[in-house]
Each structure stands twice: as structure tokens, then as C-alpha cells.
Write an enzyme that holds these catalytic residues in place. Structure first.
Site, PDB file in Angstrom:
ATOM      1  CB  CYS A  43      32.511  -7.800  29.916  1.00 18.46           C
ATOM      2  SG  CYS A  43      32.213  -9.019  28.753  1.00 18.46           S
ATOM      3  CB  CYS A  48      31.533 -11.811  30.327  1.00 11.03           C
ATOM      4  SG  CYS A  48      30.711 -10.364  30.612  1.00 11.03           S
ATOM      5  CE  LYS A  51      30.343 -15.898  32.946  1.00 12.00           C
ATOM      6  NZ  LYS A  51      29.700 -15.005  33.356  1.00 12.00           N
ATOM      7  CE1 TYR A 178      22.892 -13.102  35.229  1.00  8.35           C
ATOM      8  CE2 TYR A 178      21.676 -11.957  37.056  1.00  8.35           C
ATOM      9  CZ  TYR A 178      21.744 -12.229  35.600  1.00  8.35           C
ATOM     10  OH  TYR A 178      20.897 -12.091  34.861  1.00  8.35           O
ATOM     11  CD  GLU A 182      27.908 -16.322  35.957  1.00  6.74           C
ATOM     12  OE1 GLU A 182      28.923 -15.706  36.135  1.00  6.74           O
ATOM     13  OE2 GLU A 182      27.015 -16.462  34.860  1.00  6.74           O
ATOM     14  CG  HIS A 436      14.400 -36.199  16.692  1.00  5.78           C
ATOM     15  ND1 HIS A 436      13.636 -36.016  18.271  1.00  5.78           N
ATOM     16  CD2 HIS A 436      14.795 -37.389  16.739  1.00  5.78           C
ATOM     17  CE1 HIS A 436      13.892 -37.323  18.829  1.00  5.78           C
ATOM     18  NE2 HIS A 436      14.492 -38.174  17.814  1.00  5.78           N
ATOM     19  CD  GLU A 441      13.437 -32.939  19.751  1.00  4.11           C
ATOM     20  OE1 GLU A 441      12.531 -33.241  18.804  1.00  4.11           O
ATOM     21  OE2 GLU A 441      14.444 -33.937  19.833  1.00  4.11           O
TER      22      GLU A 441
HETATM   23  P1  NDP Z   1      23.556  -9.998  42.166  1.00  2.00           P
HETATM   24  O1  NDP Z   1      22.674  -8.892  42.686  1.00  2.00           O
HETATM   25  O2  NDP Z   1      22.970 -10.935  41.343  1.00  2.00           O
HETATM   26  O3  NDP Z   1      23.614 -11.018  43.485  1.00  2.00           O
HETATM   27  C1  NDP Z   1      23.817 -10.672  44.836  1.00  2.00           C
HETATM   28  C2  NDP Z   1      23.816 -11.670  46.017  1.00  2.00           C
HETATM   29  O4  NDP Z   1      24.421 -11.128  47.072  1.00  2.00           O
HETATM   30  C3  NDP Z   1      22.370 -11.691  46.024  1.00  2.00           C
HETATM   31  O5  NDP Z   1      22.107 -13.102  46.581  1.00  2.00           O
HETATM   32  C4  NDP Z   1      22.049 -10.902  47.328  1.00  2.00           C
HETATM   33  O6  NDP Z   1      20.874 -11.476  48.061  1.00  2.00           O
HETATM   34  C5  NDP Z   1      23.346 -10.867  48.159  1.00  2.00           C
HETATM   35  N1  NDP Z   1      23.796 -10.064  48.779  1.00  2.00           N
HETATM   36  C6  NDP Z   1      23.621  -8.869  48.485  1.00  2.00           C
HETATM   37  N2  NDP Z   1      23.834  -8.033  49.677  1.00  2.00           N
HETATM   38  C7  NDP Z   1      24.341  -8.995  50.596  1.00  2.00           C
HETATM   39  C8  NDP Z   1      24.647  -8.730  52.111  1.00  2.00           C
HETATM   40  N3  NDP Z   1      24.865  -7.625  52.445  1.00  2.00           N
HETATM   41  N4  NDP Z   1      24.744  -9.967  52.708  1.00  2.00           N
HETATM   42  C9  NDP Z   1      24.366 -11.080  52.350  1.00  2.00           C
HETATM   43  N5  NDP Z   1      24.118 -11.130  50.900  1.00  2.00           N
HETATM   44  C10 NDP Z   1      23.940 -10.237  50.237  1.00  2.00           C
HETATM   45  O7  NDP Z   1      24.989  -9.951  42.192  1.00  2.00           O
HETATM   46  P2  NDP Z   1      26.316 -10.476  41.793  1.00  2.00           P
HETATM   47  O8  NDP Z   1      27.269  -9.892  42.534  1.00  2.00           O
HETATM   48  O9  NDP Z   1      26.324 -11.817  41.599  1.00  2.00           O
HETATM   49  O10 NDP Z   1      26.546  -9.748  40.265  1.00  2.00           O
HETATM   50  C11 NDP Z   1      26.395  -8.534  39.983  1.00  2.00           C
HETATM   51  C12 NDP Z   1      25.517  -8.232  38.498  1.00  2.00           C
HETATM   52  O11 NDP Z   1      26.509  -8.506  37.586  1.00  2.00           O
HETATM   53  C13 NDP Z   1      24.262  -9.280  38.514  1.00  2.00           C
HETATM   54  O12 NDP Z   1      23.101  -8.675  38.966  1.00  2.00           O
HETATM   55  C14 NDP Z   1      24.284  -9.239  36.816  1.00  2.00           C
HETATM   56  O13 NDP Z   1      23.478  -8.258  36.584  1.00  2.00           O
HETATM   57  C15 NDP Z   1      25.575  -9.072  36.564  1.00  2.00           C
HETATM   58  N6  NDP Z   1      26.421 -10.315  36.186  1.00  2.00           N
HETATM   59  C16 NDP Z   1      25.812 -11.077  35.011  1.00  2.00           C
HETATM   60  C17 NDP Z   1      26.286 -12.377  34.648  1.00  2.00           C
HETATM   61  C18 NDP Z   1      25.912 -12.958  33.543  1.00  2.00           C
HETATM   62  O14 NDP Z   1      25.370 -12.399  32.599  1.00  2.00           O
HETATM   63  N7  NDP Z   1      26.088 -14.304  33.387  1.00  2.00           N
HETATM   64  C19 NDP Z   1      27.163 -12.808  35.599  1.00  2.00           C
HETATM   65  C20 NDP Z   1      27.927 -12.029  36.734  1.00  2.00           C
HETATM   66  C21 NDP Z   1      27.203 -10.992  36.851  1.00  2.00           C
HETATM   67  P3  NDP Z   1      19.319 -11.122  47.816  1.00  2.00           P
HETATM   68  O15 NDP Z   1      18.772 -11.617  46.720  1.00  2.00           O
HETATM   69  O16 NDP Z   1      18.676 -11.426  49.009  1.00  2.00           O
HETATM   70  O17 NDP Z   1      19.281  -9.453  47.636  1.00  2.00           O
END
Ligand code: NDP
Length: 459
Positions: A43, A48, A51, A178, A182, A436, A441
Site C-alpha cells: 500500500c 495505494c 497510486k 482495479y 487506475e 445543497h 445529496e
Molecule cells: P483484479 O483481480 O482486480 O483484476 C485482474 C484483471 O486481470 C481482471 O480483469 C482479470 O480478468 C484479468 N486477468 C487475470 N488473469 C489474466 C490472464 N491470465 N490474462 C488476461 N487477463 C487476466 O487484480 P488487480 O491486479 O487489478 O488488483 C489486485 C487486487 O488488489 C484487487 O483485486 C484489489 O483487491 C486490490 N487493489 C485495490 C485497489 C483499491 O482499493 N483502489 C487498487 C489496486 C488493487 P477476469 O476479470 O476475466 O478474471
């Protein structure tokens, strides 16, 4: 003589591990925390915080443009300097990492720099020493994973994106979660040409469908090229550029390919299995509601357990563990109604259930939904819109989900989350007088349902 060198050995100095170590030390436990990289964890160091700083940076381009509609004349075309952003961000991260160390030592915990490995269920090896502990907490987080494909080594992950020497003018982001959304907002806002390729039907799988569709439209309006049902097959170096080749024969030439394709727990090579700790096939530590692993004195919290991978969740899991095991104040982290935000452009804020999940659970819903152009953009002419949505269980009239896409969505949803957590009804939201003029709101002024979905067979 104490039986062990310490009462608690925490492996991992991220948000969850530091909270657990600090609280346990405050309860009088003899605590050692080990971190192999930098205190603060994902983080603070490469998640976090940097980012969010980048998202602030990325918003200025629009703000400069919009300022003209409010009478501001900027002396010259604003110029963005990536190196300055990186330097300033690094300075702040260094400061925060130092604060994490201080928080631990200030609470009376000992900190060690190095990789800790379990030698047996009660012994940890680190830097040539062996330390015994009554209780062990695994708080090692996770790391990004990259799909196996030819040329994948030419791509980067979010780890490297925070340290690129040169600003990439053209970026391909692979993934639709995510991190993908982002960084799409960040690079697009900072002036790069961004293509986002996601293998599925729509971005942000698991989020409310209206949110997913709305955000997809908004990012396209802002200039992101969105390729759905698309996944590059291979990456190739072409002179200074990288070419991503797609199965339909198309190629995208970019300066950087960012894989945002999920994360994996940091649990290998640590002696966990050998110590009897059961891991799931995905590599996460299997834990019960008290964060206890299959070995009764070894616990695990945060991303290495894959419950909800969010910093505040890891922090609460760590706090609950420390209070319960060392403070004679047992409590459990409740994983219901955890609010979340995607700091995309525009931002997504969400709490509770999506419409689809609520329908599956409750059968009959009242959906309240509005979308509007924020007041600010009546002068700027910007076509950006905001979405707000409430999901209400028709029988109890409880608000079981709140969703927003738009400026300040994360800040607003944090407050709505209190109402949802308290079990507020729609009528109780309506009793709250609107403030407002705000966007927030709208959450207390949506009068009639926009739809009343029913699950087939629901009475
Ligand atoms: P996510 O799980 O959110 O997203 C991963 C993405 O990659 C999905 O769209 C998934 O597709 C795709 N994917 C997975 N494997 C493959 C593959 N082999 N080929 C192609 N696409 C693939 O993971 P992130 O890496 O974005 O983030 C990890 C975690 O970290 C998040 O889930 C969240 O919990 C946390 N996080 C939180 C944030 C916040 O609070 N603002 C910011 C960043 C991270 P599909 O959906 O089809 O499986």
C-alpha cells in the site's frame, strides 16, 4: 525463563503486519517484525499511496483546461514533468516508510530487515539467526502476476510503473480490474495514448453492471481506447517500441505494456508447507474467521489470505488478531459491507451488493438510479457524467448496496457505507435533509425507483 525468544514474530511489515505488531506490543507482548523489502508494504511503497498521488497528478490536465471556463487564463501551455512527480512521490514514500518503522519501535516492537523463513513451526531463520516465537503471524501480502506468453518479459507490472525512467507516450494496459483501470486513468490524464485490452465482456467483473457500463463509456469519452474480448497473444520488440499482437491480426505499438492481470500471495519458499501450514491451490494461506491457519499458533492476515484484498481489511484483520490473541479482547473482522473504490478517472465508489448479487439474495428489489452532469461542468462544457445508484431490498426496504461513478465517489461512498452498515432503510436516507448543492445529496433525494426487478420465482 521465557520458553520462546519472543511472543509474536510477524513476517511482513506492510499495513496489516505493522498494525498487528504494534497492537500486540501495546498489549505487552514481546514482538519482532521482519520485512525483506521496505516497511509499509504494497500500500505505502507501490500501491495505494503512490497510486493516489499519481491520480492527483493526472487530474491537473483537465483542471487546467476547465479553469478557462471560470475565467482563468494560464500564462503558458502547462508542461508536465514526469521526473519531478517521481522524485516528489519517492520522497513522500520514504517519509511514510520511516513512520511505519517508528510506529513499531515506538510501540516497543523490535524490527528486523531481512527475509524470514520458518525453520520449524516455532522457529524463524533470518539473517543467519534463528529466533523462536510462541505465535507467528504471516502478513506477507502478494505480488503481481503476468500471463505466460511470448515476449511477456517486455512488459511491466504496477511495481515498475512507479519507477519508469521515462514517461511512456503510448501505453497498452492488459487487464480489466482495479489496477488496470487506475493506471488507464493515470497515464491517460498525464497525456499518454492509452489502450486497455480486457479479455472479458466488460471491465470490472464483480462490480455492479451499471457501474461497469457507465465507467467504460466514461473512460472512452476521456480518450482511452477500450478493447473488450481482447488479449494480446505476444509482445515483440520493434526498434524503440513494443508491439502487442492480437489474435485478430491487429497490432498495437506502444512504449510500455502494463500487465494488470491480478496478484498472487507471497507464500512460497518460506517453509510454510513444511511447518504444516495448509495453502490453497492458489497459494493463499487457508485461515478461519480468527485468521488462524491449520497450525494453531500460526496466523495469517491480509492479501496472503485472499479474503478481501484491501489495505483497511488487512489492518482490521491484524488488529482483531492482536486484540484477540494478546489483549484478552477477542473480536473478529466482519467482511460484510466493506466499501471499496477504484481510483479510475472518473472514480468508482461502492458498498454492499451489486444489483445482480442483491437480486440473487433477496429476490425483489427497488433500484434507484440517477445520472447527471456535475454542476461544475455546466460551465466547462465537459461531457463527463456522474452515476449514483441505490439497491434496496424491497421487503425490508433496507439499502443493501450503494454505487457511484464520478468525482469524489470514494469520499461520498465512505459516508454512505456507515448507513449501509447500520442497516438504514431507504426512508431513513430520505429523512436526511439534502446538503445543497452537492452531488452527494442525490443519495437522499431519489424519490421513485427507476426499476423494480424480481428474480424469477421470487414471491
Ligand atoms: P483484479 O483481480 O482486480 O483484476 C485482474 C484483471 O486481470 C481482471 O480483469 C482479470 O480478468 C484479468 N486477468 C487475470 N488473469 C489474466 C490472464 N491470465 N490474462 C488476461 N487477463 C487476466 O487484480 P488487480 O491486479 O487489478 O488488483 C489486485 C487486487 O488488489 C484487487 O483485486 C484489489 O483487491 C486490490 N487493489 C485495490 C485497489 C483499491 O482499493 N483502489 C487498487 C489496486 C488493487 P477476469 O476479470 O476475466 O478474471
Amino acid at each position: 525463563m521465557a520458553k520462546f525468544d519472543c511472543d509474536l514474530f510477524v513476517i511482513g511489515g506492510g499495513s496489516g503486519g505493522v498494525r498487528a505488531g504494534r497492537i500486540a506490543a501495546g498489549h505487552g507482548a514481546r514482538v519482532i517484525v521482519a520485512e525483506e523489502y521496505r516497511y509499509g508494504g504494497t500500500c505505502v511503497i507501490r500501491g495505494c499511496i503512490p497510486k493516489k498521488l499519481f491520480t492527483y497528478a493526472s487530474h491537473y490536465a483537465e483542471d487546467f483546461e476547465d479553469a478557462a471556463a471560470y475565467g482563468w487564463r494560464l500564462p503558458a501551455e502547462p508542461v508536465f514533468d514526469w521526473a519531478t512527480l517521481i522524485t516528489n512521490k519517492d520522497r513522500e514514500i520514504e517519509r511514510l516508510s520511516g513512520l511505519y518503522r517508528k510506529a513499531l519501535t515506538g510501540a516497543g516492537a523490535e524490527i528486523l530487515d531481512g527475509r524470514a523463513v520458518l525453520a520449524d513451526p516455532h522457529s524463524i531463520e533470518i539473517g543467519g539467526r534463528t529466533i523462536t516465537a510462541g505465535t507467528v503471524l504471516i502478513a506477507t501480502g502478494g505480488h503481481p502476476v503476468v500471463p505466460e506468453q511470448p515476449g511477456a518479459e517486455l512488459g511491466i507490472t504496477s511495481n515498475e510503473a512507479f519507477h519508469l525512467e521515462r514517461f511512456p507516450r503510448r501505453v497498452l494496459i492488459v487487464g480489466g480490474g482495479y489496477i488496470a483501470l487506475e493506471f488507464a486513468g493515470i497515464f491517460n490524464g498525464l497525456g499518454a495514448k492509452v489502450t486497455l485490452a480486457y479479455r472479458g465482456e466488460q471491465i470490472l467483473r464483480g462490480f455492479d453492471d451499471d457501474v461497469r457500463n457507465f465507467l467504460a463509456d466514461e473512460i472512452v469519452k476521456k480518450g482511452v481506447e477500450l478493447r473488450l474480448r481482447a488479449m494480446p497473444q505476444r509482445l515483440e520488440r520493434r526498434a524503440e517500441a513494443i508491439a502487442a499482437l492480437f489474435p485478430d491480426g491487429s497490432a498495437v505499438e506502444v512504449d510500455a505494456v502494463l500487465y494488470a492481470t491480478g496478484r498472487k500471495a507471497n507464500t512460497s519458499g518460506m517453509g510454510l508447507k513444511e511447518a504444516g501450514v495448509v495453502l490453497a491451490p492458489s497459494g493463499v494461506v487457508k485461515v478461519d474467521a480468527e485468521s488462524r491457519s491449520s497450525v494453531p499458533h500460526i496466523y495469517a492476515i491480509g492479501d496472503c489470505t485472499d479474503r478481501i484484498n484491501l489495505t483497511p481489511v488487512a489492518i482490521r484483520e491484524g488488529h482483531a488478531f492482536a486484540d484477540s490473541v494478546f489483549g484478552k479482547k477477542p473480536w473478529r473482522m466482519n467482511h460484510e459491507d466493506v466499501p471499496a473504490a477504484v481510483f479510475s478517472a472518473p472514480v468508482v465508489g461502492t458498498v454492499g451488493l451489486s444489483e445482480a448479487d442483491a437480486l440473487a439474495r433477496f429476490g425483489q428489489l427497488d433500484i434507484y438510479k440517477t445520472s447527471f452532469r456535475p454542476l461544475r461542468h455546466t460551465l466547462t462544457g465537459r461531457e463527463e457524467r456522474t452515476l449514483m445508484k441505490l439497491v434496496v431490498d424491497r421487503a425490508s426496504q433496507r439499502v443493501v448496496g450503494g454505487h457511484m461513478v464520478g468525482p469524489n465517489a470514494a469520499e461520498i461512498i465512505q459516508m454512505l457505507a456507515i448507513a449501509v452498515k447500520m442497516g438504514a432503510t431507504k426512508a431513513e436516507l430520505d429523512e436526511t435533509v439534502a446538503l445543497h448543492p452537492t452531488a452527494a445529496e442525490e443519495f437522499v433525494t431519489m424519490r421513485s425507483p427507476s426499476s423494480r426487478p424480481e428474480r424469477a420465482g421470487a414471491a
